[in-house]
Design an enzyme around this catalytic site. Structure first.
Site, short mmCIF file in Angstrom:
data_model
loop_
_atom_site.label_atom_id
_atom_site.label_comp_id
_atom_site.label_asym_id
_atom_site.label_seq_id
_atom_site.Cartn_x
_atom_site.Cartn_y
_atom_site.Cartn_z
CB SER A 143 79.74 -37.58 42.52
OG SER A 143 79.08 -38.81 42.27
CE1 TYR A 156 84.77 -38.98 41.33
CE2 TYR A 156 82.80 -40.04 42.23
CZ TYR A 156 83.39 -39.11 41.38
OH TYR A 156 82.59 -38.30 40.60
CE LYS A 160 84.12 -35.46 42.11
NZ LYS A 160 84.43 -34.24 41.31
#
Length: 262
Positions: A143, A156, A160
């Site tokens: 991302s 998150y 990532k």
């Protein structure tokens, strides 16, 4: 649908066997469609099936957050496909909280399991077959949010970021064996999951007394629109094709110009 052909008029992934996680909707479903159009045989998975699973793909329910789930999926891939030549890790996500200190331990672990360790576990199960064939293409979907980590999503973006570091290391480890490993980092993309996340973030931000930039109508990427799932899928297809045969260990950011090169 557009048939993807190489210069000789042959579908460029004909004969390839592909596994796509999180392929029931959004970016994952678009990746599945692109691989099918390019001639690949595709197995896809998610925790539950939706009506948007592309026709022509084989679907199995699986929870890749656990070692047992990864083992069951690897076994299904062997049974259905007879092996995996193209592996695309798309499953991922997390919900926002009111700052990093508000993220409970179990959600830190869940974010790591889904966004990072799921790829590590499944790779470890499927790479041996690629080693034997001395051929394989792996894409980890990350991302662009990693470039601007913020408290509400720190679990998150941390997961990532770990995935991107792992991708680079794995690429170096496997390059001499003919196995290519790359990452794709989508920017703001119009998907059901993305819309749900933006709504959750708006609610969290309101409780924190602000409004996230992503909810602003004028926060459009420089190219003038949000990304579409197909934009990301095209990047994935390129990376697993022979057109990218000299690319490994790269992270392709597909974000409409939101984060230009420094």
């Amino acid at each position: 649908m557009t048939t993807i052909e190489n210069g000789s008029g042959t579908r460029e992934l004909a004969g390839k066997r592909a596994l796509v996680t999180g392929g029931s909707r959004g970016i994952g479903a678009a990746v599945v469609r692109q691989l099918l159009d390019a001639g690949a045989q595709v197995l896809t998975t998610a925790r539950s099936k939706t009506s948007t699973v592309p026709e022509g793909a084989t679907f199995v329910e699986a929870d890749v957050r656990t070692r047992a789930g990864a083992e069951a999926l690897a076994a299904a891939a062997q049974e259905v496909l007879g092996g995996v030549d193209v592996l695309v890790h798309n499953a991922g996500g997390a919900r926002p909280h009111e700052g990093s200190s508000a993220i409970p331990d179990e959600e830190w672990q869940d974010a790591l399991d889904l966004n990072f360790l799921a790829s590590v576990r499944l790779d470890s199960l499927l790479i041996p077959g690629m080693r034997e064939r001395r051929s394989g293409m792996i894409v980890h979907v990350s991302s662009s949010a990693v470039l601007t980590p913020i408290g509400p999503f720190l679990h998150y973006t941390t997961a990532k970021a770990a995935l991107e570091n792992y991708s680079r290391g794995l690429a170096l480890e496997l390059a001499s064996l003919g196995i290519r490993v790359n990452a794709v980092s989508p920017g703001r993309t119009a998907t059901p999951g993305g819309e749900q996340t933006r709504e959750q973030w708006a609610e969290v931000s309101a409780r924190m007394g602000g409004a996230p930039a992503e909810t602003n109508a004028d926060d459009t990427p420089p190219l003038g629109r949000d990304g579409q799932p197909e934009d990301i899928a095209h990047a994935v297809l390129f990376l697993v094709s022979e057109r990218a045969s000299w690319l490994t260990g790269r992270n392709l950011v597909v974000d409409g110009g939101e984060f230009p090169m420094g």
